[in-house]
Design a protein around this motif. Structure first.
Motif, PDB file in Angstrom:
ATOM      1  N   ARG A   1       0.819  -1.209   0.000  1.00  0.00           N
ATOM      2  CA  ARG A   1       0.000   0.000   0.000  1.00  0.00           C
ATOM      3  C   ARG A   1       0.855   1.261   0.000  1.00  0.00           C
ATOM      4  NH1 ARG A   1      -2.929   0.805   4.284  1.00  0.00           N
ATOM      5  NH2 ARG A   1      -2.067  -0.801   5.671  1.00  0.00           N
TER       6      ARG A   1
ATOM      7  N   GLU B   1       1.731   2.115  -3.545  1.00  0.00           N
ATOM      8  CA  GLU B   1       0.606   2.764  -4.226  1.00  0.00           C
ATOM      9  C   GLU B   1       0.507   4.235  -3.821  1.00  0.00           C
ATOM     10  OE1 GLU B   1      -2.744   0.438  -3.108  1.00  0.00           O
ATOM     11  OE2 GLU B   1      -2.223  -1.271  -4.414  1.00  0.00           O
ATOM     12  N   GLU B   2       0.692   4.506  -2.527  1.00  0.00           N
ATOM     13  CA  GLU B   2       0.610   5.878  -2.031  1.00  0.00           C
ATOM     14  C   GLU B   2       1.764   6.720  -2.573  1.00  0.00           C
ATOM     15  OE1 GLU B   2      -1.230   8.968  -0.075  1.00  0.00           O
ATOM     16  OE2 GLU B   2      -1.946   6.920  -0.422  1.00  0.00           O
TER      17      GLU B   2
ATOM     18  N   GLN C   1       3.281   6.393  -5.385  1.00  0.00           N
ATOM     19  CA  GLN C   1       2.998   6.712  -6.785  1.00  0.00           C
ATOM     20  C   GLN C   1       2.041   7.894  -6.881  1.00  0.00           C
ATOM     21  OE1 GLN C   1       1.142   3.556  -9.110  1.00  0.00           O
ATOM     22  NE2 GLN C   1       2.230   4.235 -10.929  1.00  0.00           N
ATOM     23  N   LYS C   2       1.070   7.947  -5.995  1.00  0.00           N
ATOM     24  CA  LYS C   2       0.129   9.068  -5.978  1.00  0.00           C
ATOM     25  C   LYS C   2       0.844  10.379  -5.676  1.00  0.00           C
ATOM     26  CE  LYS C   2      -3.743   6.248  -4.286  1.00  0.00           C
ATOM     27  NZ  LYS C   2      -4.650   6.015  -3.120  1.00  0.00           N
ATOM     28  N   GLN C   3       1.930  10.300  -4.919  1.00  0.00           N
ATOM     29  CA  GLN C   3       2.669  11.498  -4.548  1.00  0.00           C
ATOM     30  C   GLN C   3       3.707  11.894  -5.590  1.00  0.00           C
ATOM     31  OE1 GLN C   3       1.793  13.362  -2.112  1.00  0.00           O
ATOM     32  NE2 GLN C   3       0.352  11.962  -1.142  1.00  0.00           N
ATOM     33  N   GLY C   4       3.769  11.189  -6.701  1.00  0.00           N
ATOM     34  CA  GLY C   4       4.653  11.575  -7.794  1.00  0.00           C
ATOM     35  C   GLY C   4       5.962  10.825  -7.878  1.00  0.00           C
TER      36      GLY C   4
ATOM     37  N   ALA D   1       6.470  16.100  -0.532  1.00  0.00           N
ATOM     38  CA  ALA D   1       5.882  14.799  -0.861  1.00  0.00           C
ATOM     39  C   ALA D   1       6.287  13.738   0.156  1.00  0.00           C
ATOM     40  CB  ALA D   1       6.308  14.376  -2.266  1.00  0.00           C
TER      41      ALA D   1
ATOM     42  N   ARG E   1       4.291  14.113   3.350  1.00  0.00           N
ATOM     43  CA  ARG E   1       2.944  13.553   3.222  1.00  0.00           C
ATOM     44  C   ARG E   1       2.984  12.027   3.341  1.00  0.00           C
ATOM     45  NH1 ARG E   1       2.598  17.771  -0.775  1.00  0.00           N
ATOM     46  NH2 ARG E   1       3.132  16.308  -2.452  1.00  0.00           N
TER      47      ARG E   1
ATOM     48  N   TRP F   1       1.412   9.522   6.281  1.00  0.00           N
ATOM     49  CA  TRP F   1       0.594   8.359   5.909  1.00  0.00           C
ATOM     50  C   TRP F   1       1.161   7.086   6.537  1.00  0.00           C
ATOM     51  CZ3 TRP F   1       1.451   3.701   3.626  1.00  0.00           C
ATOM     52  CH2 TRP F   1       0.348   2.987   3.152  1.00  0.00           C
TER      53      TRP F   1
ATOM     54  N   ARG G   1       4.032  14.878 -16.121  1.00  0.00           N
ATOM     55  CA  ARG G   1       2.984  14.658 -15.134  1.00  0.00           C
ATOM     56  C   ARG G   1       3.312  15.330 -13.810  1.00  0.00           C
ATOM     57  NH1 ARG G   1       3.918   8.158 -14.666  1.00  0.00           N
ATOM     58  NH2 ARG G   1       6.152   8.201 -14.270  1.00  0.00           N
ATOM     59  N   ASN G   2       4.601  15.554 -13.550  1.00  0.00           N
ATOM     60  CA  ASN G   2       4.993  16.297 -12.355  1.00  0.00           C
ATOM     61  C   ASN G   2       5.279  17.731 -12.791  1.00  0.00           C
ATOM     62  OD1 ASN G   2       6.120  17.325 -10.006  1.00  0.00           O
ATOM     63  ND2 ASN G   2       6.981  15.345  -9.430  1.00  0.00           N
TER      64      ASN G   2
END
Length: 358
Positions: A13, A16-17, A19-22, A117, A120, A124, A269-270
């Motif tokens: 997990r 996955e997190e 990747q969401k943060q870049g 990032a 964050r 998490w 994308r960033n």
């Protein structure tokens, strides 16, 4: 076995997190010191290859690895963000009136972007660790601001390998990666270290304008244009001035020629790392006219701001002297009496070089 299942799920997990943060690559390594890397660092320092970077000598005992820095750590999480450029970093090589700024410095300061990032992600991870019943596990995060050997740790965590240019190379992202690390008390299962895939290639060695590699995998920073334009505070040694060309902040040559870059995807994308229009091909004449206030305004939020106006203008004067463009004589001569003696000396050199073309 129960804890293993919990940490494996947490690891999945976390990926996955991240990747969401870049982050485009994440790997896990044991928090152990590396005697081989320690020996190589000691030899590098003993050879004086770090030049004026005295901070490399500070706390060498801590640089040996995670265990020396924070014995309570059980895992290292290595993370990378891509800043792969959309255009050829070498395209301005022969455009004399324009300046070349290293790709990584054309967008936002990666220190700020990555640290936000990572914070964050850290919040998490702390929350999810407690939810998983693993207790109150501490962590520390780093982005090029502590005696942490990010590149060897990234290789140990499977993100890539340290290439012959000494930077990390990824099979998926080439040489265009910013690195960060999280040290955690959670004992995650480590990933497999990455094998060296440079093979017989010597492209990066041959591309260096100042022959800064005495041998593969070994950099003499004192000859490196990135060091000369960013870290060196005094005059640029004359033996390197012509080779600098129009590079005024950093150098991309050894990275840009790496064959593995063909697999790198553009980092659009960033958006933080997208190049600012005014920094992609700036005019030397305009940069030479910058005073301290103008410099701070232009480079607000940029890593370039850290070197200050004087060092920056010094670099621009070397580029002007190499340009062959006599139209730059006026802004160059305006700096002959600059208050900073290093700037004034560079202006005298640039003026003499340009006068050859009159």
């Amino acid at each position: 076995m129960v804890n293993d299942a919990i940490t494996d799920d947490l690891k999945r997990r976390f990926l996955e997190e991240a990747q969401k943060q870049g982050f485009v690559a994440v790997g896990f390594a044991p928090a152990v010191d590396d005697p081989l890397r320690t020996r190589r660092l000691t030899e590098w320092l003993d050879a004086g290859f770090h030049g004026d970077m005295a901070w490399m000598e500070d706390r060498v005992d801590v640089r040996r690895g995670p265990a020396s820095m924070w014995p309570e750590a059980n895992s290292v999480i290595a993370l990378a963000m891509s800043y792969a450029p959309a255009s050829d970093p070498l395209a301005l090589e022969s455009v004399g009136d324009r300046a070349r700024i290293s790709t990584y410095a054309q967008g936002a300061d990666y220190h700020d972007v990555m640290k936000k990032a990572l914070k964050r992600l850290a919040r998490w991870l702390v929350a999810e660790t407690e939810k998983a019943g693993l207790g109150d596990k501490r962590l520390k995060l780093f982005v090029d601001t502590a005696p942490v050997m990010e590149k060897p740790l990234a290789q140990l965590a499977g993100l890539g390998w340290q290439g012959k240019h000494t930077n990390l190379v990824s099979r998926d992202h080439g040489s265009w990666l910013f690195l960060g690390a999280i040290y955690s008390e959670v004992a995650f299962a480590p990933d497999e270290p990455h094998d060296d895939r440079c093979g017989s290639c010597t492209a990066c060695q041959r591309a260096c304008p100042t022959a800064a590699f005495p041998e593969p995998y070994r950099l003499d920073a004192r000859r490196c244009i990135s060091y000369l334009t960013i870290e060196l505070k005094g005059p640029i040694p004359h033996e390197f001035r012509k080779a600098m060309g129009n590079r005024i902040y950093g150098c991309d040559d050894c990275l840009a020629v790496c064959p593995w870059n063909k697999f790198a995807q553009n980092a659009a994308r960033n958006r933080a790392f997208l190049p600012r229009a005014e920094l992609t091909a700036p005019r030397l004449a305009e940069l030479l006219a910058l005073d301290d206030a103008g410099f701070r305004q232009l480079f607000s939020g940029s890593p370039i701001k850290r070197i200050g106006r004087d060092r920056f203008v010094r670099n621009c004067l070397i580029a002007a002297g190499n340009s062959g463009d006599t139209g730059l004589l006026k802004p160059v001569r305006a700096l002959l009496t600059d208050a900073d003696p290093v700037v004034a000396e560079a202006a005298r050199w640039a003026s003499a070089e340009l006068e050859h073309f009159l």
